[in-house]
Write an enzyme that holds these catalytic residues in place. Structure first.
Site, PDB file in Angstrom:
ATOM      1  N   SER A   1       0.826  -1.197   0.000  1.00  0.00           N
ATOM      2  CA  SER A   1       0.000   0.000   0.000  1.00  0.00           C
ATOM      3  C   SER A   1       0.866   1.254   0.000  1.00  0.00           C
ATOM      4  CB  SER A   1      -0.861  -0.011   1.268  1.00  0.00           C
ATOM      5  OG  SER A   1      -1.482   1.235   1.458  1.00  0.00           O
TER       6      SER A   1
ATOM      7  N   TYR B   1      -2.248  -1.105  11.014  1.00  0.00           N
ATOM      8  CA  TYR B   1      -2.482  -1.598   9.654  1.00  0.00           C
ATOM      9  C   TYR B   1      -1.284  -1.279   8.752  1.00  0.00           C
ATOM     10  CZ  TYR B   1      -3.981  -1.751   4.821  1.00  0.00           C
ATOM     11  OH  TYR B   1      -4.026  -2.018   3.463  1.00  0.00           O
TER      12      TYR B   1
ATOM     13  N   LYS C   1       1.775  -3.721   6.691  1.00  0.00           N
ATOM     14  CA  LYS C   1       2.211  -3.680   5.283  1.00  0.00           C
ATOM     15  C   LYS C   1       3.738  -3.545   5.213  1.00  0.00           C
ATOM     16  CE  LYS C   1      -1.749  -4.322   3.429  1.00  0.00           C
ATOM     17  NZ  LYS C   1      -2.042  -5.672   2.926  1.00  0.00           N
TER      18      LYS C   1
HETATM   19  P1  NAD Z   1     -11.402  -6.736   0.957  1.00  0.00           P
HETATM   20  O1  NAD Z   1     -11.690  -6.747   2.407  1.00  0.00           O
HETATM   21  O2  NAD Z   1     -12.504  -6.437   0.014  1.00  0.00           O
HETATM   22  O3  NAD Z   1     -10.754  -8.147   0.526  1.00  0.00           O
HETATM   23  C1  NAD Z   1      -9.974  -8.915   1.380  1.00  0.00           C
HETATM   24  C2  NAD Z   1     -10.560 -10.326   1.363  1.00  0.00           C
HETATM   25  O4  NAD Z   1      -9.762 -11.163   2.193  1.00  0.00           O
HETATM   26  C3  NAD Z   1     -11.981 -10.392   1.903  1.00  0.00           C
HETATM   27  O5  NAD Z   1     -12.778 -11.118   0.985  1.00  0.00           O
HETATM   28  C4  NAD Z   1     -11.845 -11.122   3.243  1.00  0.00           C
HETATM   29  O6  NAD Z   1     -12.992 -11.917   3.501  1.00  0.00           O
HETATM   30  C5  NAD Z   1     -10.613 -11.963   2.986  1.00  0.00           C
HETATM   31  N1  NAD Z   1      -9.822 -12.320   4.171  1.00  0.00           N
HETATM   32  C6  NAD Z   1      -9.344 -11.512   5.154  1.00  0.00           C
HETATM   33  N2  NAD Z   1      -8.622 -12.221   6.023  1.00  0.00           N
HETATM   34  C7  NAD Z   1      -8.632 -13.510   5.594  1.00  0.00           C
HETATM   35  C8  NAD Z   1      -8.053 -14.715   6.047  1.00  0.00           C
HETATM   36  N3  NAD Z   1      -7.317 -14.761   7.164  1.00  0.00           N
HETATM   37  N4  NAD Z   1      -8.263 -15.840   5.342  1.00  0.00           N
HETATM   38  C9  NAD Z   1      -9.008 -15.839   4.226  1.00  0.00           C
HETATM   39  N5  NAD Z   1      -9.579 -14.721   3.729  1.00  0.00           N
HETATM   40  C10 NAD Z   1      -9.390 -13.575   4.410  1.00  0.00           C
HETATM   41  O7  NAD Z   1     -10.172  -5.736   0.729  1.00  0.00           O
HETATM   42  P2  NAD Z   1      -9.509  -5.217  -0.631  1.00  0.00           P
HETATM   43  O8  NAD Z   1      -9.774  -3.768  -0.738  1.00  0.00           O
HETATM   44  O9  NAD Z   1      -9.859  -6.103  -1.754  1.00  0.00           O
HETATM   45  O10 NAD Z   1      -7.971  -5.377  -0.244  1.00  0.00           O
HETATM   46  C11 NAD Z   1      -7.205  -6.490  -0.660  1.00  0.00           C
HETATM   47  C12 NAD Z   1      -5.775  -6.304  -0.190  1.00  0.00           C
HETATM   48  O11 NAD Z   1      -5.263  -5.096  -0.714  1.00  0.00           O
HETATM   49  C13 NAD Z   1      -5.606  -6.207   1.329  1.00  0.00           C
HETATM   50  O12 NAD Z   1      -4.409  -6.850   1.678  1.00  0.00           O
HETATM   51  C14 NAD Z   1      -5.495  -4.719   1.577  1.00  0.00           C
HETATM   52  O13 NAD Z   1      -4.779  -4.434   2.741  1.00  0.00           O
HETATM   53  C15 NAD Z   1      -4.729  -4.291   0.339  1.00  0.00           C
HETATM   54  N6  NAD Z   1      -4.894  -2.867  -0.003  1.00  0.00           N
HETATM   55  C16 NAD Z   1      -6.161  -2.365  -0.181  1.00  0.00           C
HETATM   56  C17 NAD Z   1      -6.320  -1.025  -0.499  1.00  0.00           C
HETATM   57  C18 NAD Z   1      -7.693  -0.412  -0.659  1.00  0.00           C
HETATM   58  O14 NAD Z   1      -7.811   0.809  -0.546  1.00  0.00           O
HETATM   59  N7  NAD Z   1      -8.741  -1.197  -0.925  1.00  0.00           N
HETATM   60  C19 NAD Z   1      -5.187  -0.205  -0.668  1.00  0.00           C
HETATM   61  C20 NAD Z   1      -3.919  -0.765  -0.491  1.00  0.00           C
HETATM   62  C21 NAD Z   1      -3.789  -2.105  -0.164  1.00  0.00           C
HETATM   63  C1  WQD Z   2      -9.170   9.736   0.584  1.00  0.00           C
HETATM   64  C2  WQD Z   2      -9.305  11.241   0.820  1.00  0.00           C
HETATM   65  C3  WQD Z   2      -9.729  11.859   3.106  1.00  0.00           C
HETATM   66  C4  WQD Z   2     -13.670  10.005   3.395  1.00  0.00           C
HETATM   67  C5  WQD Z   2      -6.809   4.736   2.831  1.00  0.00           C
HETATM   68  C6  WQD Z   2      -5.817   4.030   3.683  1.00  0.00           C
HETATM   69  C7  WQD Z   2      -4.676   3.543   2.843  1.00  0.00           C
HETATM   70  C8  WQD Z   2      -5.195   2.719   1.665  1.00  0.00           C
HETATM   71  C9  WQD Z   2      -6.273   3.395   0.915  1.00  0.00           C
HETATM   72  C10 WQD Z   2      -5.158   0.407   2.268  1.00  0.00           C
HETATM   73  C11 WQD Z   2      -8.612  11.716   2.087  1.00  0.00           C
HETATM   74  C12 WQD Z   2     -10.906  12.219   2.209  1.00  0.00           C
HETATM   75  C13 WQD Z   2     -12.454  10.455   2.938  1.00  0.00           C
HETATM   76  C14 WQD Z   2     -14.688  10.960   3.671  1.00  0.00           C
HETATM   77  C15 WQD Z   2     -13.196  12.712   2.975  1.00  0.00           C
HETATM   78  N1  WQD Z   2      -5.780   1.487   2.109  1.00  0.00           N
HETATM   79  N2  WQD Z   2     -12.209  11.768   2.726  1.00  0.00           N
HETATM   80  N3  WQD Z   2     -14.407  12.279   3.423  1.00  0.00           N
HETATM   81  O1  WQD Z   2      -7.014   7.740   3.600  1.00  0.00           O
HETATM   82  O2  WQD Z   2      -6.043   8.121   1.283  1.00  0.00           O
HETATM   83  O3  WQD Z   2      -6.176   5.848   2.215  1.00  0.00           O
HETATM   84  O4  WQD Z   2      -7.290   3.850   1.824  1.00  0.00           O
HETATM   85  O5  WQD Z   2      -3.993   0.197   2.225  1.00  0.00           O
HETATM   86  O6  WQD Z   2      -3.860   2.793   3.664  1.00  0.00           O
HETATM   87  O7  WQD Z   2      -5.335   4.919   4.675  1.00  0.00           O
HETATM   88  O8  WQD Z   2      -8.242   6.941   1.511  1.00  0.00           O
HETATM   89  O9  WQD Z   2     -10.572   6.992   0.719  1.00  0.00           O
HETATM   90  O10 WQD Z   2     -10.128   7.133   3.205  1.00  0.00           O
HETATM   91  O11 WQD Z   2      -9.540   9.063   1.769  1.00  0.00           O
HETATM   92  O12 WQD Z   2     -12.995  13.905   2.773  1.00  0.00           O
HETATM   93  O13 WQD Z   2     -15.792  10.615   4.111  1.00  0.00           O
HETATM   94  O14 WQD Z   2     -10.703  11.529   0.996  1.00  0.00           O
HETATM   95  O15 WQD Z   2      -9.511  12.867   4.038  1.00  0.00           O
HETATM   96  O16 WQD Z   2      -8.081  12.980   1.811  1.00  0.00           O
HETATM   97  P1  WQD Z   2      -6.830   7.288   2.226  1.00  0.00           P
HETATM   98  P2  WQD Z   2      -9.700   7.471   1.824  1.00  0.00           P
END
Ligand code: NAD
Ligand code: WQD
Length: 343
Positions: free
Chosen positions: A127, A152, A156
């Site tokens: 991330s 969290y 990562k």
């Molecule tokens: P999500 O919650 O939609 O998907 C994660 C999936 O993993 C879910 O279906 C959940 O049921 C499953 N899961 C969690 N723990 C588990 C376990 N121990 N065993 C089996 N299944 C399990 O989330 P996402 O947005 O698709 O994120 C996927 C990955 O990407 C995560 O590692 C998250 O940290 C990373 N990530 C997400 C974002 C984002 O903004 N969505 C940004 C950066 C990184």
């Molecule tokens: C985006 C922008 C908020 C909600 C997060 C995690 C990061 C990654 C992605 C997993 C920011 C603003 C948000 C709202 C708002 N996830 N905002 N009103 O914080 O950039 O990243 O998700 O790895 O680790 O921290 O994403 O979508 O929460 O926010 O104004 O109701 O929108 O302040 O500037 P963020 P976000």
């Protein structure tokens, strides 16, 4: 060992389900393992409806050693994409052990099984959060990581290090960490998308739920940041573009084109977009008005972060392609699909 089979952990989730679709479209056979802790089976039906292929699904917890051992013994996939993790930043502050146990425990389990069952390639979901409040923008993969501001984020950083060390120690193992920026939108079919449980933490699900009338009003967290319009800047990456990055990362390792056994790539657009721009872009793309107000800053938010994508462009041969307008249309189409709203 089949180099056309991929285990997708967390494949019923948001990013995993879109990646499963792109893998299947690229000719890979997909095996999904998910414990459905943050997803449900409807995403599996969506994958099947889009691709015409029902992926093998194993309902299990990646931390469950015996269940995972059985899965490795029964399926001869050469590659793994490891999505399974918890991802709510605020919750991780309140319940850090839940995050360390699940996010670190599942990765260690998978890596140990890959070592013992001689599986070769792993893509890990990292991330942009590892960059924290970066001194120089845009961030490149060589930009120093800042100390994590949440458990969290720490999982990562730790996971990247665990992967790097494991790849160094295990001769047959290759790894790619993809650092996602802000994934948004849904598949153009509107058959799969993000399914947040409870009140969304992220901006786009909050926007679409406000537009759908589920939430009364969107709060814009801060308009006094040192940015052109005072709101934070992020790099919003379309979910299908992000899913495709996983396919090229797997292709690269399967075809032995990786330059190092462990590599890291930023996956973003390279373009900073403010919260106001995103909100107005959503209104224009979907021809509707959104109820929003300016609210105080949210604790822990960085002012700005966006990606330098040169390495992914040149080395992976990948770039973000979908226009933001189309992505914001897809986000709304998905919300309408979920809520049974006629567009
Ligand atoms: P999500 O919650 O939609 O998907 C994660 C999936 O993993 C879910 O279906 C959940 O049921 C499953 N899961 C969690 N723990 C588990 C376990 N121990 N065993 C089996 N299944 C399990 O989330 P996402 O947005 O698709 O994120 C996927 C990955 O990407 C995560 O590692 C998250 O940290 C990373 N990530 C997400 C974002 C984002 O903004 N969505 C940004 C950066 C990184
Ligand atoms: C985006 C922008 C908020 C909600 C997060 C995690 C990061 C990654 C992605 C997993 C920011 C603003 C948000 C709202 C708002 N996830 N905002 N009103 O914080 O950039 O990243 O998700 O790895 O680790 O921290 O994403 O979508 O929460 O926010 O104004 O109701 O929108 O302040 O500037 P963020 P976000």
């Amino acid at each position: 060992m089949s180099n056309r089979k991929v285990l997708v952990t967390g494949g019923a989730g948001y990013i995993g389900s879109h990646t499963a679709v792109e893998l299947i479209n690229a000719g890979y056979e997909v095996i999904i393992v998910d414990n459905l802790s943050n997803s449900d089976r409807s995403s599996l039906a969506g994958i099947a409806a889009i691709t015409g292929v029902t992926p093998t699904f194993v309902e299990a917890d990646c931390c469950d050693r015996e269940a995972m051992e059985r899965l490795f013994a029964e399926h001869d996939f050469q590659s793994v994409i490891h999505f399974a993790a918890f991802k709510a930043v605020g919750e991780s502050v309140a319940e850090p052990l839940k995050y360390y146990q699940n996010n670190i425990g599942s990765l260690v389990n998978i890596l140990d099984l890959m070592r013992r069952y001689e599986r070769r390639n792993i893509v890990f979901s990292s991330s942009a959060t590892v960059y924290g409040d970066a001194d120089v923008l845009p961030v490149t993969e060589r930009t120093p990581r800042k100390p994590a501001t949440s458990p969290y984020g720490n999982t990562k950083q730790m996971a990247e290090d665990i992967l790097r060390d494991s790849v160094a120690a295990v001769e047959h193992l290759n790894g790619i960490a993809l650092r996602y920026f802000n994934p948004i939108g849904a598949h153009p079919s509107a058959l799969i998308g993000e399914l947040p449980r409870g009140v969304p933490n992220n901006l786009v699900p909050y926007i679409t739920q406000t537009a759908a009338g589920v939430r009364e009003c969107l709060s814009i967290f801060g308009d006094d940041y040192p940015t052109p319009d005072g709101s934070c800047l992020r790099d919003y990456i379309d979910i299908v573009d992000l899913a495709r990055a996983h396919v090229v990362a797997i292709d690269r390792m399967v075809e032995g084109r990786n330059k190092e056994a462990f590599e890291i790539f930023n996956v973003g657009t390279g373009r900073p977009v403010s919260v106001f721009e995103l909100v107005h872009g959503f209104e224009e793309a979907n021809n509707l008005k959104l109820n929003y107000k300016v609210a105080p800053r949210r604790a822990g938010d960085v002012t700005a972060v966006w990606a330098d994508t040169t390495l992914a462009n040149e080395e992976l041969g990948w770039r973000a392609e979908r226009e933001l307008t189309d992505t914001l249309r897809s986000a709304w189409a998905w919300e309408c699909h979920v809520r049974n709203i006629k567009q």
